[in-house]
Design a protein around this motif. Structure first.
Motif, short mmCIF file in Angstrom:
data_model
loop_
_atom_site.label_atom_id
_atom_site.label_comp_id
_atom_site.label_asym_id
_atom_site.label_seq_id
_atom_site.Cartn_x
_atom_site.Cartn_y
_atom_site.Cartn_z
N LYS A 177 -11.87 -12.16 -0.79
CA LYS A 177 -11.75 -11.00 0.09
C LYS A 177 -13.01 -10.15 -0.09
O LYS A 177 -12.96 -9.06 -0.68
N PRO A 178 -14.14 -10.62 0.41
CA PRO A 178 -15.41 -9.93 0.15
C PRO A 178 -15.45 -8.50 0.70
O PRO A 178 -16.18 -7.66 0.16
N ASP A 179 -14.69 -8.23 1.74
CA ASP A 179 -14.69 -6.89 2.33
C ASP A 179 -13.49 -6.06 1.91
O ASP A 179 -13.22 -5.00 2.48
N GLY A 180 -12.74 -6.55 0.94
CA GLY A 180 -11.59 -5.81 0.45
C GLY A 180 -10.29 -6.25 1.10
O GLY A 180 -10.27 -6.94 2.13
N SER A 181 -9.19 -5.82 0.51
CA SER A 181 -7.88 -6.23 0.99
C SER A 181 -7.53 -5.64 2.35
O SER A 181 -6.89 -6.30 3.17
N SER A 182 -7.92 -4.41 2.60
CA SER A 182 -7.60 -3.78 3.88
C SER A 182 -8.23 -4.55 5.04
O SER A 182 -7.56 -4.87 6.02
N MET A 183 -9.52 -4.85 4.93
CA MET A 183 -10.19 -5.59 6.00
C MET A 183 -9.64 -7.01 6.11
O MET A 183 -9.49 -7.55 7.22
N TYR A 184 -9.30 -7.60 4.98
CA TYR A 184 -8.71 -8.93 4.98
C TYR A 184 -7.42 -8.94 5.80
O TYR A 184 -7.20 -9.83 6.64
N LEU A 185 -6.60 -7.94 5.60
CA LEU A 185 -5.33 -7.86 6.33
C LEU A 185 -5.55 -7.48 7.80
O LEU A 185 -4.85 -7.97 8.68
N GLN A 186 -6.51 -6.62 8.05
CA GLN A 186 -6.79 -6.28 9.45
C GLN A 186 -7.18 -7.53 10.24
O GLN A 186 -6.78 -7.69 11.41
N ASN A 187 -7.94 -8.41 9.62
CA ASN A 187 -8.33 -9.65 10.29
C ASN A 187 -7.13 -10.57 10.48
O ASN A 187 -7.01 -11.25 11.51
N LEU A 188 -6.23 -10.61 9.50
CA LEU A 188 -5.03 -11.46 9.63
C LEU A 188 -4.10 -10.96 10.73
O LEU A 188 -3.42 -11.75 11.38
N PHE A 189 -4.06 -9.66 10.93
CA PHE A 189 -3.14 -9.07 11.90
C PHE A 189 -3.85 -8.66 13.20
O PHE A 189 -3.39 -7.77 13.90
N GLY B 180 -4.62 -8.42 16.89
CA GLY B 180 -3.74 -8.56 18.04
C GLY B 180 -2.34 -8.01 17.82
O GLY B 180 -1.53 -7.98 18.75
N TRP B 181 -2.05 -7.57 16.60
CA TRP B 181 -0.75 -6.99 16.30
C TRP B 181 -0.75 -5.49 16.62
O TRP B 181 -1.75 -4.93 17.05
N SER B 182 0.38 -4.85 16.42
CA SER B 182 0.58 -3.44 16.77
C SER B 182 -0.53 -2.53 16.26
O SER B 182 -0.96 -2.65 15.10
N PRO B 183 -0.97 -1.58 17.10
CA PRO B 183 -1.96 -0.59 16.64
C PRO B 183 -1.46 0.23 15.45
O PRO B 183 -2.27 0.72 14.66
N GLU B 184 -0.14 0.38 15.32
CA GLU B 184 0.41 1.13 14.19
C GLU B 184 0.06 0.45 12.87
O GLU B 184 -0.19 1.13 11.87
N ILE B 185 0.05 -0.88 12.86
CA ILE B 185 -0.31 -1.62 11.65
C ILE B 185 -1.76 -1.36 11.29
O ILE B 185 -2.10 -1.07 10.13
N GLY C 258 0.82 -1.19 0.00
CA GLY C 258 0.00 0.00 0.00
C GLY C 258 0.86 1.25 0.00
O GLY C 258 1.94 1.28 0.60
N GLU C 259 0.38 2.28 -0.67
CA GLU C 259 1.11 3.56 -0.75
C GLU C 259 0.09 4.68 -0.60
O GLU C 259 -0.90 4.72 -1.34
N LEU C 260 0.32 5.59 0.36
CA LEU C 260 -0.71 6.56 0.68
C LEU C 260 -0.14 7.81 1.33
O LEU C 260 1.00 7.80 1.84
N ASN C 261 -0.91 8.88 1.33
CA ASN C 261 -0.62 10.05 2.14
C ASN C 261 -0.97 9.71 3.58
O ASN C 261 -2.08 9.22 3.86
N TYR C 262 -0.05 9.97 4.50
CA TYR C 262 -0.24 9.52 5.88
C TYR C 262 0.48 10.49 6.80
O TYR C 262 1.69 10.70 6.66
N ASP C 263 -0.27 11.09 7.73
CA ASP C 263 0.30 12.12 8.60
C ASP C 263 0.55 11.63 10.03
O ASP C 263 0.82 12.44 10.92
N LEU D 89 -3.45 0.55 7.97
CA LEU D 89 -4.35 -0.25 7.12
C LEU D 89 -5.71 0.42 6.98
O LEU D 89 -6.28 0.47 5.88
N ILE D 90 -6.22 0.94 8.08
CA ILE D 90 -7.52 1.61 8.04
C ILE D 90 -7.46 2.86 7.18
O ILE D 90 -8.41 3.21 6.47
N ALA D 91 -6.32 3.54 7.19
CA ALA D 91 -6.16 4.78 6.42
C ALA D 91 -5.98 4.53 4.93
O ALA D 91 -6.10 5.46 4.13
N THR D 92 -5.70 3.30 4.56
CA THR D 92 -5.40 2.99 3.16
C THR D 92 -6.68 2.66 2.40
O THR D 92 -7.47 1.81 2.83
#
Length: 553
Positions: free
Chosen positions: A304-316, A318-323, A253-258, A327-330
């Protein structure tokens, strides 16, 4: 031993056989900006016939470069700036340069090589760089969000008076590399195959059926190289191509992120069976990667019925809130997925044949974990240019290309092995580090299993290994023999064997052996047999060790 041959061609033969663009035999010149790129314009006049073996201003060496990626364009710049009697034509398959892939990392060894080519070229690239090597970089525990190990990229570069590691947007890098070479680039001119005649001349056959003749052909046409396929008489794709699926797919993923950490260049979050990378790419933009162990073509087979971002959020979970925050911002259109392919080190396979040589991914495609794929292609280009422009006769070309191969073989194979080693161990070996002791006044016992224990035990050793790794990468950028680098290489090998022994029970010995390139030396069947035997012996040991602590208390 140089090939002795005669290059006596009649002008009439040239007129019949050669059909090239107006950029096929260009004059040596420099331009400040991209002005024009030849596409399918046929030659308007016959080129000057080569009547002798000597390379002179009247009869310059002509180099055909198949592929306009980073390696091919850097080679073109090396030749353009060489002040030698040499001309070149870049034959690029695509009809126009489009944005492809994310920003490219240029490590200190690559930036130093660029500076050695031309200080003005280096300055132009430096202006577009986002420096990461002078900031905090390293590995974090993906679950606990704690630093596991930090990379010191700054000190190795400073001590060698080298530029820091940086990232540059790929389209911007391409634009800079085309400023001096655009007049010799042909688009929509992919090389399909080639022939070499008895006097050494090479004829590149294009997808269109057109033929282009040169003294040398350099296959810089990527992992699915047609030049390599023609050289080795193998298919460019498929099981017999030599390209292997790594076992990993990556989401990018590549995005504007502050909300990034301005003190950090990049972070690698490790955990069981997957890892995540966040890196600053400059100008308020960030890039992230999620590396997963998956079968080939999982993009189409895994829903990935809910899209790639949600797919990855589910995979990760319990992992770091930074991740999760990034992902949510992308947005979905900012995410791409691709399978990762590479080649085993070409120790026993050809790099050159006659007056044809391979460069970059065409000969040593590697995993992206070290960020050295483009850097090694750049080193290829520099060495190739040095060797080709040093010859004074066309009869010396074959020997010059062999010298290029000899100078680059060991180093590129080592980097290939390290890159695959890093992928296999991080995904299949590393786990959440065990935690055992008193923390904040209470006794803690977490993830006390074999992989967790080994991951924790390696923690104090990794900074030493990183120091050795960066010394190896930075010291030998000129690709000249050094006894000191031999010593460093043995040190890296010793550490690698230690890690292999430690993680063989969790990653699988056959995976680790492939990571360091044993397939290139022993053959795939031998590696499989050795790995299967070791795995069989270690099953009981694994169960005993894991039973001591379970999966956590």
């Amino acid at each position: 031993m140089f090939l002795q041959c005669h290059l006596i061609l009649l002008a009439s033969t040239w007129a019949r056989a050669l059909r090239v663009s107006t950029g096929a035999m260009p004059r040596i010149s420099r331009i400040s900006r991209v002005t024009a790129i030849a596409t399918d314009v046929p030659v308007q006049s016959a080129p000057v016939a080569i009547t002798g073996e000597a390379i002179t201003g009247d009869e310059p060496l002509h180099v055909l470069i198949a592929g306009g990626g980073v390696g091919g364009l850097v080679l073109a710049n090396c030749l353009e700036l060489s002040q030698s009697p040499v001309t070149y034509t870049v034959l690029e398959r695509t009809s126009e340069f489009k944005k492809f892939g994310g920003p490219i990392q240029l490590a200190s060894n690559a930036m130093q090589a660029l500076r050695s080519i031309d200080t003005q070229l280096y300055s132009e690239i430096e202006e577009r760089a986002t420096w990461t090597g002078n900031r905090t970089n390293g590995i974090k525990d993906g679950i606990r969000n704690e630093w596991y190990a930090k990379f010191d990229l700054k000190s190795p570069a400073e001590s060698r008076s080298m530029p820091f590691t940086c990232v540059v947007e790929r389209p911007e890098l391409q634009e800079i590399l085309m400023r001096r070479t655009a007049h010799n680039i042909r688009l929509g001119a992919g090389v399909k195959s080639y022939m070499q005649d008895g006097d050494g001349r090479v004829t590149a056959k294009l997808d269109s059926g057109e033929e282009v003749i040169g003294d040398v052909l350099i296959g810089a046409d990527g992992i699915w190289s047609n030049v390599r396929a023609s050289m080795t008489d193998t298919p460019a794709r498929g099981d017999k191509s030599g390209v292997t699926y790594s076992g990993y797919t990556v989401f990018a993923g590549e995005l504007n992120y502050d909300r990034g950490d301005p003190e950090c260049g990049y972070k690698v979050y490790i955990g069981p069976q997957q890892y995540f990378v966040i890196t600053d790419i400059g100008r308020g933009r960030y890039q992230w990667y999620a590396f997963l162990a998956r079968p080939a073509d999982s993009e189409s087979s895994e829903e990935k019925p809910d899209g790639s971002s949600m797919y990855l959020q589910n995979l990760f979970v319990g992992w770091s809130p930074e991740i999760h925050d990034i992902l949510i911002a992308t947005q979905e259109h900012e995410i791409e997925q691709r399978d990762l392919y590479d080649r085993p080190p070409s120790v026993l396979k050809p790099w050159t044949k006659g007056n044809v040589a391979l460069l970059g991914d065409a000969v040593h495609a590697m995993m992206p974990n070290l960020g050295q794929g483009g850097c090694q292609a750049l080193e290829d280009a520099l060495v190739l240019s040095e060797e080709m422009t040093a010859v004074s006769s066309r009869t010396q070309l074959e020997g010059a290309l062999r010298t290029y191969r000899n100078r680059r073989l060991t180093r590129s194979a080592a980097v290939q092995g390290l890159s695959r080693f890093a992928s296999d161990i991080i995904i299949r070996g590393f786990d959440t580090p065990c935690k055992l002791g008193f923390y904040d006044g209470r006794f803690v016992c977490e993830n006390l299993n074999y992989a967790g224990v080994v991951t924790r035990m390696l923690q104090p050793i990794l900074p030493i290994f990183f120091t050795m790794q960066f010394a190896f990468l930075y010291d030998d950028w000129r690709n000249k023999f050094s006894l000191e680098n031999v010593k460093i290489g043995f040190g890296i090998l010793a550490f690698g064997l230690l890690v292999l022994a430690a993680f063989a029970l969790t990653a699988g010995t056959e995976v680790a052996y492939l990571g360091v390139g044993a397939e290139a030396l022993l053959g795939a069947e031998s590696v499989e047999v050795v790995g299967a035997w070791f795995a069989e012996q270690s099953t009981v040991v694994q169960e005993i060790l894991n039973s001591l602590g379970g999966t956590g208390l």
